[in-house]
Design a protein around this motif. Structure first.
Motif, short mmCIF file in Angstrom:
data_model
loop_
_atom_site.label_atom_id
_atom_site.label_comp_id
_atom_site.label_asym_id
_atom_site.label_seq_id
_atom_site.Cartn_x
_atom_site.Cartn_y
_atom_site.Cartn_z
N SER A 1 4.72 1.77 1.48
CA SER A 1 5.51 2.95 1.13
C SER A 1 4.79 4.23 1.56
N ILE A 2 5.58 5.29 1.74
CA ILE A 2 5.07 6.59 2.14
C ILE A 2 5.79 7.67 1.34
N ASP A 3 5.01 8.59 0.79
CA ASP A 3 5.54 9.82 0.19
C ASP A 3 5.03 10.97 1.06
N SER A 4 5.94 11.57 1.81
CA SER A 4 5.58 12.57 2.80
C SER A 4 6.09 13.94 2.37
N PHE A 5 5.16 14.90 2.22
CA PHE A 5 5.52 16.23 1.75
C PHE A 5 5.01 17.29 2.72
N GLY A 6 5.72 18.41 2.78
CA GLY A 6 5.29 19.51 3.61
C GLY A 6 5.65 20.84 2.99
N LEU A 7 4.76 21.81 3.15
CA LEU A 7 4.98 23.17 2.67
C LEU A 7 4.52 24.13 3.76
N TYR A 8 5.35 25.13 4.08
CA TYR A 8 4.95 26.12 5.08
C TYR A 8 5.53 27.47 4.70
N PHE A 9 4.79 28.53 5.08
CA PHE A 9 5.20 29.90 4.81
C PHE A 9 4.89 30.70 6.07
N ALA A 10 5.93 31.02 6.83
CA ALA A 10 5.77 31.68 8.12
C ALA A 10 6.04 33.17 8.01
N ASP A 11 5.11 33.96 8.53
CA ASP A 11 5.25 35.41 8.58
C ASP A 11 5.71 35.85 9.97
N VAL B 1 10.67 11.65 2.01
CA VAL B 1 10.21 12.77 2.83
C VAL B 1 10.81 14.04 2.24
N ASN B 2 9.96 15.02 1.92
CA ASN B 2 10.44 16.26 1.31
C ASN B 2 9.60 17.42 1.83
N GLN C 1 2.93 20.80 -6.41
CA GLN C 1 2.58 19.88 -7.50
C GLN C 1 2.38 18.44 -7.03
N GLN C 2 2.72 18.15 -5.78
CA GLN C 2 2.56 16.80 -5.25
C GLN C 2 1.21 16.59 -4.57
N ILE C 3 0.41 17.65 -4.45
CA ILE C 3 -0.85 17.54 -3.72
C ILE C 3 -1.80 16.57 -4.40
N ALA D 1 0.84 -1.19 0.00
CA ALA D 1 0.00 0.00 0.00
C ALA D 1 0.87 1.24 0.00
N ASN D 2 0.28 2.37 -0.42
CA ASN D 2 1.01 3.64 -0.43
C ASN D 2 0.17 4.74 0.20
N LEU D 3 0.81 5.53 1.02
CA LEU D 3 0.21 6.74 1.59
C LEU D 3 0.97 7.95 1.08
N ARG D 4 0.25 8.88 0.49
CA ARG D 4 0.81 10.19 0.13
C ARG D 4 0.26 11.17 1.16
N HIS D 5 1.16 11.74 1.97
CA HIS D 5 0.76 12.60 3.09
C HIS D 5 1.34 13.99 2.87
N VAL D 6 0.46 15.00 2.87
CA VAL D 6 0.88 16.36 2.56
C VAL D 6 0.40 17.31 3.65
N ILE D 7 1.33 18.11 4.19
CA ILE D 7 1.00 19.13 5.19
C ILE D 7 1.25 20.50 4.56
N VAL D 8 0.24 21.38 4.63
CA VAL D 8 0.38 22.75 4.15
C VAL D 8 0.00 23.68 5.30
N SER D 9 0.96 24.47 5.80
CA SER D 9 0.71 25.38 6.91
C SER D 9 0.99 26.81 6.46
#
Length: 380
Positions: A219-229, A251-252, A353-355, A191-199
């Motif tokens: 397998s796991i494809d783990s992505f994260g995106l954040y933009f802190a002010d 993990v990226n 683009q990974q979402i 099985a595969n999990l694509r996990h995306v965090i956007v903060s």
């Protein structure tokens, strides 16, 4: 003379941490613990130590074929099947909830389900979400979160054998919101999990995924995106636990920071267990600092308990704008402001683009653009 007290032996590996659903099993948070050392405790302590309202909260969702959404009792046997809390905030939330929001994916091919949560309010609250992908199913689940919040929650993700599941969590809270979230995932055979965090929004946002590859071929494809002010604190601590043979993880995470007091923390833990022969793993975190006074902490960790692996590695970098890139773009007639936006958009586009949802990808791109335009206004 009484015997000396035994010396305290610190936890040596990520897998040895205490896991419990009882808040009383965890000592009060002091800030000296490694897992809490960066967190602004004054902003979150009411969620670690205070009483939480665990009653169900209104939510909205899109109708999607092959999915089911309902409240279930916290005592349901399925609750806890993906993992248990490893810190006091998660245990406080776990023991406080009355109902669990259950999301079941059973269809094929993939359908997209969007769950919108925006009614938590400013009082301290607890929440619990359970996402299940039935064997050989496929789907995309998006947790869209905005508005006011003082929230501690747990999100469980169970991926059945042969299933292909994407879970995206988007934090666009109000500027003063506080959100402590722990994700627990259990991934089955092949099985595969694509996990995306956007903060993108909130005063203090902490989303920590713990992924367990428990069956061969998981397998796991783990992505994260954040933009802190300015004044924002965003933290992610992904943990990938390779338990079975022939498992794979990628993990990226990428983040941008701007403004005085903007602070991000990324701690990546990968454990390749003694039975995880044939593991293929790589993790990386990259940060782009856009202004003075911003701080990014990035700590990759890798533990290997078997020598028979395909590969394992990690990388981390934090830097400012590349002056040569800016010069090149400006030499082509592009203004400095537009050149800066192009560099940041290109930097974060890899994650967007990974979402896997074109509509959400377009909206997140627009949100990043709005952050950059706002920053130019402040500099101007």
């Amino acid at each position: 003379m009484s015997p000396a007290a035994p010396a305290l032996v610190p936890v040596q590996t990520r897998s040895e941490r205490l896991a419990s659903a009882s808040v009383d099993d965890f000592a009060p948070v002091t800030g000296l613990e490694f897992e809490w050392k960066f967190v602004p405790l004054a902003a979150v302590k009411h969620l670690t130590d205070g009483a939480l309202d665990g009653s169900p909260t209104a939510f909205g969702y899109t109708e999607s074929a092959g999915t089911a959404v309902e409240w279930i009792d916290a005592s349901d046997a399925r609750v806890g099947s993906a993992g248990l809390p490893e810190d006091r905030a998660a245990a406080n939330a776990w023991s406080s909830v009355e109902k669990v929001l259950s999301i079941v994916v059973s269809g094929e091919p993939a359908e997209e389900l969007v769950v919108t949560r925006s009614h938590f309010g400013s009082a301290p609250r607890a929440a619990h979400v359970l996402v299940e992908a039935r064997p050989h199913s496929s789907g995309i689940v998006i947790l869209q979160q905005n508005g006011a919040a003082n929230l501690a929650e747990n999100v469980e993700i169970v991926v059945g054998d042969g299933a292909q599941l994407t879970v995206v969590t988007v934090q666009e809270w109000d500027d003063d919101a506080v959100h402590l979230s722990n994700h627990f995932a259990r991934v089955g055979r092949d099985a595969n999990l694509r996990h995306v965090i956007v903060s993108l929004g909130g005063r203090a946002v902490r989303v920590n995924p713990s992924v367990h590859l428990v069956e061969q071929g998981a397998s796991i494809d783990s992505f994260g995106l954040y933009f802190a002010d300015s004044g924002q604190y965003f933290e992610q601590r992904p943990y990938i636990d390779h338990q079975a043979a022939n498992t794979r993880s990628r993990v990226n995470y990428k983040g941008a920071l701007q403004g005085a007091g903007a602070h991000t923390v990324w701690v990546g833990d990968v454990l390749i267990g003694p039975h995880a022969d044939g593991t293929d793993s790589y993790e990386q975190n990259r940060n782009l600092v856009l202004s003075e006074g911003a701080r990014a902490d990035s700590i990759p960790n890798l533990e290997i308990e078997t020598g028979n692996i395909v590969g394992a590695g990690h990388a981390s970098s934090t830097g400012r704008f590349d002056d040569e890139q800016l010069f090149y773009l400006q030499s082509r007639g592009i203004t400095e402001e537009e050149a800066r936006r192009l560099v940041v958009r290109g930097f974060l586009a890899e994650i967007i683009q990974q979402i896997g949802s074109p509509a959400l990808e377009e909206r997140i791109s627009a949100a990043v653009e709005a952050e950059l335009v706002a920053a130019e206004g402040v500099r101007g």
